[in-house]
Design a protein around this motif. Structure first.
Motif, PDB file in Angstrom:
ATOM      1  N   GLY A 240      -5.040   2.411  -2.156  1.00 53.51           N
ATOM      2  CA  GLY A 240      -4.149   1.633  -1.310  1.00 53.51           C
ATOM      3  C   GLY A 240      -3.357   2.414  -0.295  1.00 53.51           C
ATOM      4  O   GLY A 240      -2.654   1.802   0.517  1.00 53.51           O
ATOM      5  N   GLU A 241      -3.438   3.759  -0.295  1.00 54.65           N
ATOM      6  CA  GLU A 241      -2.572   4.510   0.595  1.00 54.65           C
ATOM      7  C   GLU A 241      -3.151   5.873   0.926  1.00 54.65           C
ATOM      8  O   GLU A 241      -4.047   6.373   0.237  1.00 54.65           O
TER       9      GLU A 241
ATOM     10  N   LEU B 201      -7.319   8.339   1.823  1.00 55.26           N
ATOM     11  CA  LEU B 201      -8.469   7.640   1.245  1.00 55.26           C
ATOM     12  C   LEU B 201      -8.269   6.125   1.217  1.00 55.26           C
ATOM     13  O   LEU B 201      -8.972   5.426   0.478  1.00 55.26           O
ATOM     14  N   ILE B 202      -7.357   5.609   2.000  1.00 57.18           N
ATOM     15  CA  ILE B 202      -7.045   4.183   1.977  1.00 57.18           C
ATOM     16  C   ILE B 202      -8.312   3.345   2.166  1.00 57.18           C
ATOM     17  O   ILE B 202      -9.153   3.631   3.017  1.00 57.18           O
ATOM     18  N   GLY B 203      -8.467   2.338   1.312  1.00 57.82           N
ATOM     19  CA  GLY B 203      -9.612   1.441   1.380  1.00 57.82           C
ATOM     20  C   GLY B 203     -10.821   1.905   0.601  1.00 57.82           C
ATOM     21  O   GLY B 203     -11.794   1.148   0.451  1.00 57.82           O
TER      22      GLY B 203
ATOM     23  N   LEU C  42      -0.786  16.068   3.226  1.00 62.82           N
ATOM     24  CA  LEU C  42       0.598  15.777   2.858  1.00 62.82           C
ATOM     25  C   LEU C  42       0.863  14.289   3.048  1.00 62.82           C
ATOM     26  O   LEU C  42       0.406  13.689   4.022  1.00 62.82           O
ATOM     27  N   LYS C  43       1.586  13.693   2.100  1.00 59.35           N
ATOM     28  CA  LYS C  43       1.982  12.293   2.213  1.00 59.35           C
ATOM     29  C   LYS C  43       3.438  12.172   1.811  1.00 59.35           C
ATOM     30  O   LYS C  43       3.824  12.596   0.712  1.00 59.35           O
ATOM     31  N   ILE C  44       4.255  11.628   2.690  1.00 56.62           N
ATOM     32  CA  ILE C  44       5.693  11.568   2.441  1.00 56.62           C
ATOM     33  C   ILE C  44       6.192  10.134   2.599  1.00 56.62           C
ATOM     34  O   ILE C  44       5.924   9.474   3.608  1.00 56.62           O
ATOM     35  N   VAL C  45       6.904   9.671   1.600  1.00 66.22           N
ATOM     36  CA  VAL C  45       7.543   8.357   1.644  1.00 66.22           C
ATOM     37  C   VAL C  45       8.825   8.470   2.469  1.00 66.22           C
ATOM     38  O   VAL C  45       9.611   9.404   2.292  1.00 66.22           O
ATOM     39  N   VAL C  46       9.017   7.521   3.380  1.00 69.42           N
ATOM     40  CA  VAL C  46      10.187   7.553   4.262  1.00 69.42           C
ATOM     41  C   VAL C  46      10.980   6.263   4.106  1.00 69.42           C
ATOM     42  O   VAL C  46      10.463   5.170   4.345  1.00 69.42           O
TER      43      VAL C  46
ATOM     44  N   PRO D  16       0.644   1.904   5.732  1.00 75.85           N
ATOM     45  CA  PRO D  16       1.352   1.146   4.687  1.00 75.85           C
ATOM     46  C   PRO D  16       0.736   1.428   3.321  1.00 75.85           C
ATOM     47  O   PRO D  16      -0.276   2.124   3.205  1.00 75.85           O
ATOM     48  N   GLN D  17       1.344   0.876   2.296  1.00 69.38           N
ATOM     49  CA  GLN D  17       0.695   0.787   0.988  1.00 69.38           C
ATOM     50  C   GLN D  17      -0.103  -0.515   1.000  1.00 69.38           C
ATOM     51  O   GLN D  17       0.440  -1.592   0.791  1.00 69.38           O
ATOM     52  N   LEU D  18      -1.395  -0.401   1.231  1.00 74.13           N
ATOM     53  CA  LEU D  18      -2.232  -1.585   1.396  1.00 74.13           C
ATOM     54  C   LEU D  18      -2.235  -2.446   0.145  1.00 74.13           C
ATOM     55  O   LEU D  18      -2.219  -3.679   0.218  1.00 74.13           O
ATOM     56  N   HIS D  19      -2.229  -1.816  -1.024  1.00 74.81           N
ATOM     57  CA  HIS D  19      -2.248  -2.590  -2.259  1.00 74.81           C
ATOM     58  C   HIS D  19      -0.971  -3.404  -2.436  1.00 74.81           C
ATOM     59  O   HIS D  19      -0.989  -4.492  -3.010  1.00 74.81           O
ATOM     60  N   VAL D  20       0.151  -2.901  -1.916  1.00 67.46           N
ATOM     61  CA  VAL D  20       1.408  -3.647  -1.988  1.00 67.46           C
ATOM     62  C   VAL D  20       1.353  -4.868  -1.073  1.00 67.46           C
ATOM     63  O   VAL D  20       1.818  -5.959  -1.429  1.00 67.46           O
ATOM     64  N   LEU D  21       0.762  -4.711   0.101  1.00 65.80           N
ATOM     65  CA  LEU D  21       0.649  -5.836   1.027  1.00 65.80           C
ATOM     66  C   LEU D  21      -0.263  -6.924   0.464  1.00 65.80           C
ATOM     67  O   LEU D  21      -0.053  -8.115   0.720  1.00 65.80           O
ATOM     68  N   ILE D  22      -1.279  -6.518  -0.301  1.00 62.45           N
ATOM     69  CA  ILE D  22      -2.232  -7.483  -0.851  1.00 62.45           C
ATOM     70  C   ILE D  22      -1.741  -8.101  -2.155  1.00 62.45           C
ATOM     71  O   ILE D  22      -1.768  -9.323  -2.331  1.00 62.45           O
TER      72      ILE D  22
END
Length: 268
Positions: free
Chosen positions: A44-45, A48-50, A183-187, A255-261
């Motif tokens: 979801g993010e 590797l999203i999707g 790198l992945k950072i939550v903002v 976005p966090q795709l899994h959260v949107l879905i």
């Protein structure tokens, strides 16, 4: 309006022995503490999203982030739900879920770097599966070099945690040239954004993904908690506008795709 991080647990900096940090009893050598295994679903993010993925979520973490959205895999109060499994048992479940068709296996947590995951990765790679791991970059392991993708997600000020830059660099060094490292950072707010810029300045050669924080992380005991989708999307728009206005073209905002879905539902 500038978004603000949610109030709540202020967290604290934690560094030291992994078992002490996880605050759970030690297991026999080679045993993995598993919170949940699920999939196939999509990643979801991040980079590797999707991508079709089976998730192996371990139990235990050396951090206590104020806005953690996987407390069921972090808080020792839920360790009675964590199952000690051998690498062979975990692998058998992955094969069952995937129908023996190789895909990506995401190793997450908690902090999966606490767990002895090298043998599991070896089993999967021999069968043609790919492995990705996400960690805050606090503990380096030699088996990082066997991964296909290493996601380092250092925690920003809103988490209440303190970054250990040397530990993050050690994780990169342990991975070497073998896996793709990102790198992945939550903002959540301006301070987090500044932290992301500082991280990128230290590691300009690593692709950076920014992710708007989830306003409403679910309680650990709730499998399907409500989500403040308007708040999440407001933060997403603010973050996109901020990156574009600053001409920070090296950053990628997702976005966090899994959260949107699915909202905050577990196991998807």
């Amino acid at each position: 309006m500038v978004p603000r991080a949610p109030a709540g647990n202020t967290g604290r900096a934690c560094f030291g022995n992994a078992e002490d940090l996880g605050r759970v009893p030690a297991l026999s050598a080679g045993v993995i503490r598993v919170s949940e295994i699920f999939g196939p679903t999509i990643q979801g993010e991040g980079v590797l999203i999707g991508e079709p993925t089976v998730f192996v979520r371990s139990g235990g973490c050396d951090y206590r982030c104020a806005w953690c959205d996987t407390m069921h895999a972090v808080d020792p109060a839920y360790r009675v739900q964590w199952v000690p499994m051998s690498a062979e048992a975990v692998w058998a479940r992955v094969v069952e879920l995937s129908g023996s068709r190789p895909l990506t296996v995401s190793l997450s947590g908690g902090n999966p770097a606490i767990q002895p995951l090298g043998p599991l990765i070896e089993l999967g790679k021999a069968a043609g599966y790919r492995f990705a791991l996400e960690t805050q970059g606090s503990l380096a392991k030699d088996w990082f070099s066997a991964l296909d993708t290493l996601v380092l997600s250092p925690k920003p000020p809103s988490s209440g945690m303190r970054i250990d830059w040397d530990a993050l660099a050690a994780c990169r060094a342990a991975a070497g040239e073998r896996p793709r490292t990102i790198l992945k950072i939550v903002v959540f707010d301006e301070a987090d954004y500044a932290f992301a810029r500082a991280t990128h300045e230290r590691h300009p050669d690593v692709q950076l993904y920014l992710q708007p924080g989830n306003h409403t992380p679910p309680p650990p005991q709730v499998d399907d908690a409500a989500i403040d989708i308007d708040g999440v999307m407001d933060r997403m728009r603010w973050l996109v506008d901020k990156v574009v206005a600053d001409r920070w073209f090296a950053a990628r905002v997702l976005p966090q795709l899994h959260v949107l879905i699915w909202g905050n539902r577990r196991g998807v």
